[in-house]
Design a protein around this motif. Structure first.
Motif, mmCIF file in Angstrom:
data_model
loop_
_atom_site.group_PDB
_atom_site.id
_atom_site.type_symbol
_atom_site.label_atom_id
_atom_site.label_comp_id
_atom_site.label_asym_id
_atom_site.label_seq_id
_atom_site.Cartn_x
_atom_site.Cartn_y
_atom_site.Cartn_z
ATOM 1 N N SER A 184 0.831 -1.209 0.000
ATOM 2 C CA SER A 184 0.000 0.000 0.000
ATOM 3 C C SER A 184 0.862 1.254 0.000
ATOM 4 N N PHE A 185 1.948 1.213 0.745
ATOM 5 C CA PHE A 185 2.891 2.330 0.768
ATOM 6 C C PHE A 185 3.457 2.581 -0.635
ATOM 7 N N ALA A 186 3.884 1.504 -1.306
ATOM 8 C CA ALA A 186 4.467 1.643 -2.645
ATOM 9 C C ALA A 186 3.444 2.189 -3.633
ATOM 10 N N VAL A 187 2.224 1.639 -3.608
ATOM 11 C CA VAL A 187 1.183 2.110 -4.523
ATOM 12 C C VAL A 187 0.866 3.577 -4.260
ATOM 13 N N GLY A 188 0.791 3.959 -2.989
ATOM 14 C CA GLY A 188 0.529 5.363 -2.653
ATOM 15 C C GLY A 188 1.616 6.289 -3.168
ATOM 16 N N ARG A 189 2.861 5.871 -3.032
ATOM 17 C CA ARG A 189 3.960 6.697 -3.539
ATOM 18 C C ARG A 189 3.904 6.828 -5.065
ATOM 19 N N LEU A 190 3.542 5.734 -5.743
ATOM 20 C CA LEU A 190 3.439 5.786 -7.200
ATOM 21 C C LEU A 190 2.292 6.697 -7.635
ATOM 22 N N GLN A 191 1.171 6.626 -6.926
ATOM 23 C CA GLN A 191 0.031 7.492 -7.259
ATOM 24 C C GLN A 191 0.387 8.961 -7.058
ATOM 25 N N ARG A 192 1.058 9.273 -5.962
ATOM 26 C CA ARG A 192 1.453 10.657 -5.702
ATOM 27 C C ARG A 192 2.416 11.151 -6.774
ATOM 28 N N PHE A 193 3.337 10.289 -7.191
ATOM 29 C CA PHE A 193 4.300 10.637 -8.238
ATOM 30 C C PHE A 193 3.578 10.980 -9.539
ATOM 31 N N ALA A 194 2.643 10.114 -9.947
ATOM 32 C CA ALA A 194 1.923 10.333 -11.204
ATOM 33 C C ALA A 194 1.028 11.563 -11.137
ATOM 34 N N ARG A 195 0.333 11.731 -10.016
ATOM 35 C CA ARG A 195 -0.676 12.802 -9.936
ATOM 36 C C ARG A 195 -0.083 14.145 -9.553
ATOM 37 N N SER A 196 1.206 14.158 -9.200
ATOM 38 C CA SER A 196 1.881 15.433 -8.969
ATOM 39 C C SER A 196 2.579 15.911 -10.238
ATOM 40 N N GLY A 197 2.311 15.236 -11.358
ATOM 41 C CA GLY A 197 3.010 15.586 -12.591
ATOM 42 C C GLY A 197 4.471 15.179 -12.535
ATOM 43 N N PHE A 198 4.757 14.115 -11.764
ATOM 44 C CA PHE A 198 6.101 13.553 -11.599
ATOM 45 C C PHE A 198 7.042 14.486 -10.841
ATOM 46 N N ARG A 199 6.471 15.332 -10.002
ATOM 47 C CA ARG A 199 7.307 16.239 -9.198
ATOM 48 C C ARG A 199 7.678 15.625 -7.846
ATOM 49 N N ARG A 200 6.758 14.879 -7.224
ATOM 50 C CA ARG A 200 7.031 14.262 -5.930
ATOM 51 C C ARG A 200 7.647 12.890 -6.142
ATOM 52 N N MET A 201 8.937 12.766 -5.870
ATOM 53 C CA MET A 201 9.644 11.534 -6.144
ATOM 54 C C MET A 201 9.180 10.409 -5.212
ATOM 55 N N PRO A 202 8.967 9.210 -5.733
ATOM 56 C CA PRO A 202 8.529 8.099 -4.885
ATOM 57 C C PRO A 202 9.554 7.712 -3.823
ATOM 58 N N SER A 203 10.824 7.962 -4.113
ATOM 59 C CA SER A 203 11.891 7.555 -3.178
ATOM 60 C C SER A 203 12.164 8.586 -2.087
ATOM 61 N N GLU A 204 11.316 9.598 -1.984
ATOM 62 C CA GLU A 204 11.498 10.640 -0.975
ATOM 63 C C GLU A 204 11.471 10.034 0.438
ATOM 64 N N HIS A 205 12.535 10.294 1.219
ATOM 65 C CA HIS A 205 12.654 9.776 2.591
ATOM 66 C C HIS A 205 12.425 8.258 2.648
ATOM 67 N N LEU A 206 12.884 7.552 1.623
ATOM 68 C CA LEU A 206 12.554 6.134 1.505
ATOM 69 C C LEU A 206 13.188 5.289 2.609
ATOM 70 N N GLU A 207 14.464 5.492 2.871
ATOM 71 C CA GLU A 207 15.139 4.670 3.887
ATOM 72 C C GLU A 207 14.493 4.833 5.258
ATOM 73 N N ALA A 208 14.195 6.076 5.634
ATOM 74 C CA ALA A 208 13.571 6.328 6.931
ATOM 75 C C ALA A 208 12.179 5.723 6.994
ATOM 76 N N SER A 209 11.442 5.796 5.878
ATOM 77 C CA SER A 209 10.090 5.239 5.851
ATOM 78 C C SER A 209 10.123 3.720 5.996
ATOM 79 N N LEU A 210 11.045 3.070 5.282
ATOM 80 C CA LEU A 210 11.146 1.615 5.361
ATOM 81 C C LEU A 210 11.616 1.176 6.756
ATOM 82 N N ALA A 211 12.494 1.954 7.334
ATOM 83 C CA ALA A 211 12.973 1.627 8.687
ATOM 84 C C ALA A 211 11.826 1.639 9.690
#
Length: 214
Positions: A184-211
């Motif tokens: 769900s986290f991955a899908v949400g990040r992909l949706q935000r990336f697409a719907r922001s016109g590819f401005r919000r990178m999916p990997s933003e704060h990725l390590e901290a989020s996965l931790a």
């Protein structure tokens, strides 16, 4: 899709170069790849949720009939993109599960790889989250749903091993919950990336989020 997938014409021997015409027609299979590359590129543009075969043909400077010599329908073109996504992602998933010895490391790298794939292929992201499939055949969305179901099942399998050494743990249930959350986290990040016109990178704060999740 990378240019490396296109066939490279063989060089013309110097002695025959003057008499031999330069190849203009694509080699077998090359035009099919060009069509898919053009479709993926067009999906990167604003307002690209609905792409017509007329617009695609115009971009390639061919007739719509030429497109249908390689694909029976536009749905088949999208299926070609989905096949590329599936083959690319699950090939990398297999590499990760073979190389990483711990389940949590496998899960983290699978999610990171999926988001990085989207960053490198923004047009494909619209297909993955379904934005580009809204007006297309329903089976295309079902296929992408199955893609994420398979991602979740792979994550569950990796995470089952994490709690197996703890007698108080419930590995299957815990793995299912975490796999669902990560997907769900991955899908949400992909949706935000697409719907922001590819401005919000999916990997933003990725390590901290996965931790936090793992």
């Amino acid at each position: 899709m990378s240019d490396s997938q296109l066939s490279t014409p063989e060089p013309i021997p110097e002695a025959e170069s003057a008499a031999t015409p330069v190849r203009k027609r694509p080699k077998p299979g090359e035009r099919r790849v060009q069509i898919l590359q053009a479709l993926a590129t067009m999906l990167e543009q604003p307002g690209a949720e609905r792409i017509t075969t007329a617009a695609l043909a115009a971009r390639l400077e061919v007739s719509e009939a030429a497109l249908y010599r390689h694909f029976a329908s536009k749905a088949q073109m999208f299926e070609g993109l989905i096949e590329f996504i599936e083959q690319s992602v699950f090939s990398l998933v297999n590499q990760i599960t073979e190389r990483e010895s711990t389940g949590s490391a496998q899960a983290a790298k699978i999610v990171a790889m999926l988001l990085q794939f989207a960053e490198k292929n923004p047009g494909m992201t619209r297909v993955m989250v379904g934005d580009a499939l809204v007006f297309e055949n329903e089976r295309l969305q079902q296929r992408m749903n199955q893609f994420f179901d398979k991602i979740e099942a792979t994550l569950k399998q990796s995470l089952r091993a994490v709690g197996e050494g703890d007698p108080s743990a419930t590995p299957s249930t815990d793995a299912q919950v975490k796999a669902s959350m990560l997907t769900s986290f991955a899908v949400g990040r992909l949706q935000r990336f697409a719907r922001s016109g590819f401005r919000r990178m999916p990997s933003e704060h990725l390590e901290a989020s996965l931790a936090q999740m793992l």
